[in-house]
Design a protein around this motif. Structure first.
Motif, PDB file in Angstrom:
ATOM      1  N   GLY A   1     -43.632   7.681 101.989  1.00 57.77           N
ATOM      2  CA  GLY A   1     -42.624   7.860 103.032  1.00 57.77           C
ATOM      3  C   GLY A   1     -43.023   8.799 104.156  1.00 57.77           C
ATOM      4  O   GLY A   1     -42.388   8.828 105.207  1.00 57.77           O
TER       5      GLY A   1
ATOM      6  N   ILE B   1     -38.832   2.771  98.485  1.00 61.95           N
ATOM      7  CA  ILE B   1     -38.207   1.640  99.187  1.00 61.95           C
ATOM      8  C   ILE B   1     -36.873   1.340  98.523  1.00 61.95           C
ATOM      9  O   ILE B   1     -36.819   0.959  97.348  1.00 61.95           O
ATOM     10  CB  ILE B   1     -39.129   0.399  99.140  1.00 61.95           C
ATOM     11  CG1 ILE B   1     -40.437   0.695  99.892  1.00 61.95           C
ATOM     12  CG2 ILE B   1     -38.427  -0.830  99.737  1.00 61.95           C
ATOM     13  CD1 ILE B   1     -41.492  -0.411  99.788  1.00 61.95           C
ATOM     14  N   GLU B   2     -35.790   1.534  99.275  1.00 57.36           N
ATOM     15  CA  GLU B   2     -34.455   1.331  98.688  1.00 57.36           C
ATOM     16  C   GLU B   2     -33.920  -0.069  98.979  1.00 57.36           C
ATOM     17  O   GLU B   2     -33.118  -0.580  98.213  1.00 57.36           O
ATOM     18  CB  GLU B   2     -33.494   2.387  99.201  1.00 57.36           C
ATOM     19  CG  GLU B   2     -33.765   3.754  98.569  1.00 57.36           C
ATOM     20  CD  GLU B   2     -32.567   4.667  98.634  1.00 57.36           C
ATOM     21  OE1 GLU B   2     -32.255   5.304  97.607  1.00 57.36           O
ATOM     22  OE2 GLU B   2     -31.942   4.760  99.715  1.00 57.36           O
TER      23      GLU B   2
ATOM     24  N   VAL C   1     -36.396   3.264 103.579  1.00 56.38           N
ATOM     25  CA  VAL C   1     -37.164   4.176 102.724  1.00 56.38           C
ATOM     26  C   VAL C   1     -36.384   5.482 102.565  1.00 56.38           C
ATOM     27  O   VAL C   1     -35.965   6.091 103.551  1.00 56.38           O
ATOM     28  CB  VAL C   1     -38.551   4.450 103.333  1.00 56.38           C
ATOM     29  CG1 VAL C   1     -39.320   5.468 102.497  1.00 56.38           C
ATOM     30  CG2 VAL C   1     -39.342   3.153 103.443  1.00 56.38           C
TER      31      VAL C   1
ATOM     32  N   TYR D   1     -37.601   0.576 108.736  1.00 57.88           N
ATOM     33  CA  TYR D   1     -38.721  -0.101 109.399  1.00 57.88           C
ATOM     34  C   TYR D   1     -38.337  -1.564 109.614  1.00 57.88           C
ATOM     35  O   TYR D   1     -37.909  -2.239 108.669  1.00 57.88           O
ATOM     36  CB  TYR D   1     -39.984  -0.009 108.546  1.00 57.88           C
ATOM     37  CG  TYR D   1     -40.404   1.431 108.306  1.00 57.88           C
ATOM     38  CD1 TYR D   1     -41.211   2.102 109.221  1.00 57.88           C
ATOM     39  CD2 TYR D   1     -39.955   2.131 107.184  1.00 57.88           C
ATOM     40  CE1 TYR D   1     -41.578   3.428 109.021  1.00 57.88           C
ATOM     41  CE2 TYR D   1     -40.313   3.457 106.976  1.00 57.88           C
ATOM     42  CZ  TYR D   1     -41.128   4.099 107.903  1.00 57.88           C
ATOM     43  OH  TYR D   1     -41.479   5.413 107.695  1.00 57.88           O
TER      44      TYR D   1
ATOM     45  N   ILE E   1     -36.953  -2.734 106.085  1.00 54.67           N
ATOM     46  CA  ILE E   1     -37.142  -1.952 104.863  1.00 54.67           C
ATOM     47  C   ILE E   1     -36.538  -0.563 105.075  1.00 54.67           C
ATOM     48  O   ILE E   1     -36.739   0.057 106.123  1.00 54.67           O
ATOM     49  CB  ILE E   1     -38.643  -1.866 104.491  1.00 54.67           C
ATOM     50  CG1 ILE E   1     -39.079  -3.141 103.755  1.00 54.67           C
ATOM     51  CG2 ILE E   1     -38.940  -0.621 103.652  1.00 54.67           C
ATOM     52  CD1 ILE E   1     -40.521  -3.159 103.280  1.00 54.67           C
TER      53      ILE E   1
ATOM     54  N   PHE F   1     -35.128  -4.030 100.917  1.00 53.47           N
ATOM     55  CA  PHE F   1     -36.063  -4.880 101.661  1.00 53.47           C
ATOM     56  C   PHE F   1     -35.308  -6.160 101.993  1.00 53.47           C
ATOM     57  O   PHE F   1     -35.160  -7.053 101.149  1.00 53.47           O
ATOM     58  CB  PHE F   1     -37.306  -5.170 100.817  1.00 53.47           C
ATOM     59  CG  PHE F   1     -38.378  -5.973 101.538  1.00 53.47           C
ATOM     60  CD1 PHE F   1     -38.245  -6.362 102.873  1.00 53.47           C
ATOM     61  CD2 PHE F   1     -39.534  -6.344 100.883  1.00 53.47           C
ATOM     62  CE1 PHE F   1     -39.239  -7.097 103.523  1.00 53.47           C
ATOM     63  CE2 PHE F   1     -40.536  -7.086 101.525  1.00 53.47           C
ATOM     64  CZ  PHE F   1     -40.374  -7.466 102.847  1.00 53.47           C
TER      65      PHE F   1
ATOM     66  N   PHE G   1     -44.785  -4.142  98.954  1.00 52.32           N
ATOM     67  CA  PHE G   1     -43.468  -3.746  99.440  1.00 52.32           C
ATOM     68  C   PHE G   1     -42.400  -4.369  98.534  1.00 52.32           C
ATOM     69  O   PHE G   1     -42.094  -5.560  98.637  1.00 52.32           O
ATOM     70  CB  PHE G   1     -43.266  -4.233 100.880  1.00 52.32           C
ATOM     71  CG  PHE G   1     -44.284  -3.719 101.859  1.00 52.32           C
ATOM     72  CD1 PHE G   1     -44.660  -2.377 101.878  1.00 52.32           C
ATOM     73  CD2 PHE G   1     -44.875  -4.571 102.794  1.00 52.32           C
ATOM     74  CE1 PHE G   1     -45.602  -1.900 102.796  1.00 52.32           C
ATOM     75  CE2 PHE G   1     -45.810  -4.111 103.714  1.00 52.32           C
ATOM     76  CZ  PHE G   1     -46.175  -2.772 103.714  1.00 52.32           C
ATOM     77  N   GLU G   2     -41.863  -3.575  97.636  1.00 50.53           N
ATOM     78  CA  GLU G   2     -40.794  -4.051  96.760  1.00 50.53           C
ATOM     79  C   GLU G   2     -39.816  -2.905  96.568  1.00 50.53           C
ATOM     80  O   GLU G   2     -40.211  -1.734  96.550  1.00 50.53           O
ATOM     81  CB  GLU G   2     -41.355  -4.459  95.389  1.00 50.53           C
ATOM     82  CG  GLU G   2     -42.299  -5.642  95.424  1.00 50.53           C
ATOM     83  CD  GLU G   2     -42.918  -5.919  94.043  1.00 50.53           C
ATOM     84  OE1 GLU G   2     -42.314  -5.559  93.021  1.00 50.53           O
ATOM     85  OE2 GLU G   2     -44.031  -6.477  94.019  1.00 50.53           O
ATOM     86  N   VAL G   3     -38.562  -3.263  96.382  1.00 48.45           N
ATOM     87  CA  VAL G   3     -37.562  -2.229  96.118  1.00 48.45           C
ATOM     88  C   VAL G   3     -37.964  -1.458  94.864  1.00 48.45           C
ATOM     89  O   VAL G   3     -38.355  -2.056  93.856  1.00 48.45           O
ATOM     90  CB  VAL G   3     -36.161  -2.861  95.958  1.00 48.45           C
ATOM     91  CG1 VAL G   3     -35.145  -1.816  95.483  1.00 48.45           C
ATOM     92  CG2 VAL G   3     -35.713  -3.473  97.287  1.00 48.45           C
TER      93      VAL G   3
ATOM     94  N   GLU H   1     -43.036   2.727  96.261  1.00 47.50           N
ATOM     95  CA  GLU H   1     -43.089   3.777  97.283  1.00 47.50           C
ATOM     96  C   GLU H   1     -43.678   3.245  98.584  1.00 47.50           C
ATOM     97  O   GLU H   1     -44.443   2.277  98.590  1.00 47.50           O
ATOM     98  CB  GLU H   1     -43.852   4.987  96.736  1.00 47.50           C
ATOM     99  CG  GLU H   1     -43.153   5.516  95.484  1.00 47.50           C
ATOM    100  CD  GLU H   1     -43.654   6.862  94.975  1.00 47.50           C
ATOM    101  OE1 GLU H   1     -44.647   7.384  95.517  1.00 47.50           O
ATOM    102  OE2 GLU H   1     -43.029   7.383  94.024  1.00 47.50           O
ATOM    103  N   TRP H   2     -43.292   3.885  99.680  1.00 46.69           N
ATOM    104  CA  TRP H   2     -43.701   3.432 101.017  1.00 46.69           C
ATOM    105  C   TRP H   2     -45.077   3.997 101.352  1.00 46.69           C
ATOM    106  O   TRP H   2     -45.226   5.048 101.973  1.00 46.69           O
ATOM    107  CB  TRP H   2     -42.651   3.849 102.042  1.00 46.69           C
ATOM    108  CG  TRP H   2     -42.953   3.450 103.468  1.00 46.69           C
ATOM    109  CD1 TRP H   2     -43.232   4.304 104.503  1.00 46.69           C
ATOM    110  CD2 TRP H   2     -42.969   2.129 104.039  1.00 46.69           C
ATOM    111  NE1 TRP H   2     -43.426   3.603 105.667  1.00 46.69           N
ATOM    112  CE2 TRP H   2     -43.278   2.262 105.410  1.00 46.69           C
ATOM    113  CE3 TRP H   2     -42.775   0.852 103.512  1.00 46.69           C
ATOM    114  CZ2 TRP H   2     -43.384   1.156 106.267  1.00 46.69           C
ATOM    115  CZ3 TRP H   2     -42.876  -0.242 104.370  1.00 46.69           C
ATOM    116  CH2 TRP H   2     -43.184  -0.074 105.727  1.00 46.69           C
TER     117      TRP H   2
END
Lengths: 515, 515
Positions: free
Chosen positions: A508, A77-78, A71, A46, A69, A80, A431-433, A436-437
């Motif tokens: 996701g 989230i892998e 996902v 994204y 980002i 950012f 939104f953090e590594v 979840e999205w």
């Protein structure tokens, strides 16, 4: 129409990406046709503006304009990247995402925002939204609520209502909901099934209410044993469809103290302790209700102490409303780390009172927001955010300026705050590594105008037809071009609705889209 | 999409009728291309459910399920049959309507309602809707409002903003608006032109503000003479495009007491007396503002008395807000028969206070509603109606249950009340023979569901896909089928938006349609 016009702007990616996205959805649909929750997506990238509340500063917005980002297949989230330079450099850094589809936003009127977390909503009451007349809590329950809830003894009625309720809350960007269902086991299980199938993260509670003098004969548990047994039946069902509670979790739900016997509260408190499951109930919503609690539980000093006496005041308890708490109750709640769901629209509608949210927050209590449908008239969490800001201004009129909650704070409560309330603050709400999205794509309407810019007009020319006609079929928020990101967010909060929520993802998976 | 699906249900008439309707609109467009207001429609028959507030009973709704209304070429209601038996018997009674096109509503989720009357709205502030931060009145003016208004010195900026503002207010069913424009004569005249062309009934006021210490140098009148001269220039322009003020009327507009010198107030008061034109201003919105008035006009006992001293407290004066009035001021206002525009959304947003509407009404003061864009965050009069009900509940929390305003009362204020405020109660605000057809067609979304009604589901079947997918692209109000008309109206008030306003007519002319 709005959605169609935007779709071309939004999906600025190659046709092959578009195809891939479709394939992903198809896979998910097939998967969800089994009742067991097991969704695997394609990884996605994204790109665009990401706006969220910082984890520990409710007074600000974290605005990342050039973000990317990634996902993973299981919705995590892998990466950012906050300053993306180019797609090529991104892929050089994250080669595993070389084949991932990319969703790139239009630069001005669109942004990603964390999904909303509705910490208090009665799904079976959805058809009653807006219908409450001039009632207050106790007469509202008997006149509107119990008759509606009892109709969900029919599973086909429940199916229509719950399907529509989940569709509507998703359309408003609610990625997680803490639902009260009804006393009916089959309908409650169906709500869990529907959330699992539609992809909404949910806590689903079978409502317990066994007090013979308080609840109507046509709608109550026969005994405390029945309250416990039927709660366990729903827990078992949810365990069977989602063994690790990845998406859907049971939640122990004594309706509110007056509706339960001491025996039922005791059994449910024990169950909470044994299972470590989350709990939800109501507290201190209405002054007559507080009097009723006093009358029914004379041996306890306060409403909060009733719950505490039965082990129900614990860190996994979500307390709805908490308007008229005494200082002592507030301190007890804080010491037990129980959570509060603030439901401003409902509190105004039922004239329950203005909750002192600033006081709760300053006291160190964790607060999230709830729509409280249908005491609350709207299934929209954006309306709950808006009402939070507005109701806090009414509290400020009597209690002082410092009680005002800003747009930033209200959004924090609707996302990060809610995540803490449901004890998922490391998984959702931002939104953090590693999180979840759970996200929504917000789009505002760009106001186009006649470009000739002439200062003299003749005949038909008096109306700028492009600006005028552009309002037809458009979403409710007009973006003129001069607005800062803070302004854009404020416009969204005060005038936005589901038309601005273009797409919604949970874990996701794309679970709603207007495009 | 919503609008397309409905169009087939709604227009249950022959193709020839459809053609006729189109011809009518075409004629109107051609006519409106001249700046002079002169619209002639084809006569029309409207058949279906008509809901309105009775003229003299704000606590009820008048619901007529089998109505037929005939509207003449000049937009006047010529007949209102409350129990229509058949089209043939209707035409036998009104043979002049034999060739008139007929618009017949779907029976369940649709009804006609009088157009809303917005008695207080600042058109140039429309782009700021929702952007006010944590400000209160006086800092809000300087931070957000004056800079925005001053930008309308550019006529092309004004053209875009005003075109969009009129489009948006029409889309929300506002058939009459009392507009504050800016200090600029050309832009104010353009607003009048746009209202005339688009067909919105309007009062258009060139804002007067000549006080050198209060108003910013970059945005004020140079002198009291300029306030008067420029007001007269706008009056002359409107007279030239609408000599009898059939649709658009000038309105004398001293911004508020602090912004005007005594000399300007005196001149404008005299002008009001000479011309008998309507007037509008603000009163008692904010406590600091009241202090400022005291400081600036020490020789007068109260805010209301300042206006009264200059002849501005008269039956044609619309006073915005009126929150913190003393008893004495209230009595003065009543004795002068000046009118009040209640602006609840604005009063909450700017933390101005909770207006005591019940007290005003019980005191015999005439009250209507205003959106007060952009102190008010929304251009929607339905939002003003909703806020009226909700804010009254906050007033009730401190002042007592009797302060609550019902849905019925709030709708009355938004239609009949507003009509009285603009002194047009015999022309608009309701459906009566001899009144003009200022109306909106409201449509709710009928919830369709899976009809098999089976009590056991397998696989994909857990979700009622018809109910779920039906929420996509639908308007915000779900009609399940069990709702009484009162329930339907309450649902519309609490959850409705411009998507429910399918078409809008002013003076018989269709001025907005989603279909």
């Amino acid at each position: 129409m709005f959605s169609c016009r935007l779709s071309k702007q939004v999906f600025q990616r190659s046709t092959s990406h578009l195809r891939l996205q479709k394939r992903t959805i198809a896979t998910m649909t097939t998967t969800s046709s089994s009742r067991k929750y097991n969704v695997v997506n394609d990884p996605m990238i994204y790109i665009g503006t990401f706006i969220q509340s910082p984890r520990d500063d409710p007074r600000k917005l974290d605005i990342c304009e050039k973000g990317a980002i990634g996902v993973s297949a299981d919705g995590v989230i892998e990466f950012f990247e906050r300053e993306m330079e180019s797609y090529d450099s991104l892929i050089a850094k994250y080669p595993a995402y070389e084949d991932a589809p990319v969703l790139t936003l239009a630069p001005k009127g669109q942004f990603f925002f964390p999904g909303f977390i509705d910490t208090h909503i009665h799904a079976p009451q959805y058809p009653n939204a807006g219908v409450f007349g001039s009632s207050t809590l106790l007469d509202w329950l008997n006149k509107y609520t119990f008759p509606r809830e009892s109709s969900l003894s029919s599973l086909s009625t429940a199916r229509t209502i719950y399907s529509r309720c989940v569709a509507r809350t998703l359309s408003h960007g609610t990625t997680t909901a803490a639902y009260y269902a009804t006393i009916h086991v089959p309908a409650t299980n169906l709500l869990a099934d529907i959330c699992s199938s539609a992809g909404q993260r949910a806590f689903v509670g079978r409502v317990c209410m066994d007090h013979k003098e308080i609840n109507p004969d046509y709608y109550r548990d026969e005994s405390a044993e029945e309250s416990l047994k039927n709660t366990c039946a729903c827990i078992d069902h949810i365990k069977s469809i989602d063994p690790n509670y990845e998406l859907v979790s049971p939640i122990i739900t004594p309706r509110f103290a007056p509706s339960c016997t001491a025996e039922a509260l005791e059994k449910l408190g024990k169950l909470a302790k044994e299972t470590n499951l989350p709990c939800q109930t109501h507290i201190s919503e209405n002054r007559n209700e507080i009097q009723l609690v006093k009358k029914l539980f004379p041996e306890h000093d306060s409403y909060a102490e009733v719950y505490d006496a039965f082990g129900l005041l614990n860190p996994k308890m979500i307390l709805g409303h908490a308007i008229h708490l005494s200082n002592k109750e507030m301190e007890l709640i804080r010491s037990r780390d129980a959570k509060v769901s603030h439901c401003p629209a409902s509190n105004s509608a039922l004239t329950s009172g203005g909750a002192r949210v600033r006081w709760l927050l300053d006291s160190g209590i964790t607060v999230g927001l709830g729509t409280d449908v249908s005491g609350g008239y709207s299934p929209s969490m954006l309306e709950a955010v808006r009402s939070t800001a507005l109701v806090s201004r009414h509290v400020a009129m009597t209690d002082g300026e410092e009680c005002k909650l800003s747009v930033e704070e209200a959004l924090y409560l609707g996302t990060r705050g809610g995540a803490k309330v449901v004890n998922l603050e490391d998984k959702i709400g931002g939104f953090e590594v590693g999180m979840e999205w759970d996200a929504q794509l917000i789009g505002l309407t760009v106001v186009e105008n006649a470009e000739n810019g002439k200062e003299e007009f003749e005949g038909d020319d008096v109306v700028d037809k492009i600006a005028f006609e552009g309002a037809k079929g458009a979403g409710p928020v007009d973006f003129f071009g001069w607005e800062s990101w803070d302004d854009r967010v404020a416009k969204w909060v005060y005038n936005g609705d589901d038309r601005n929520t273009l797409s919604v993802w949970v874990k996701g998976r794309m679970v709603w889209s207007r495009m």
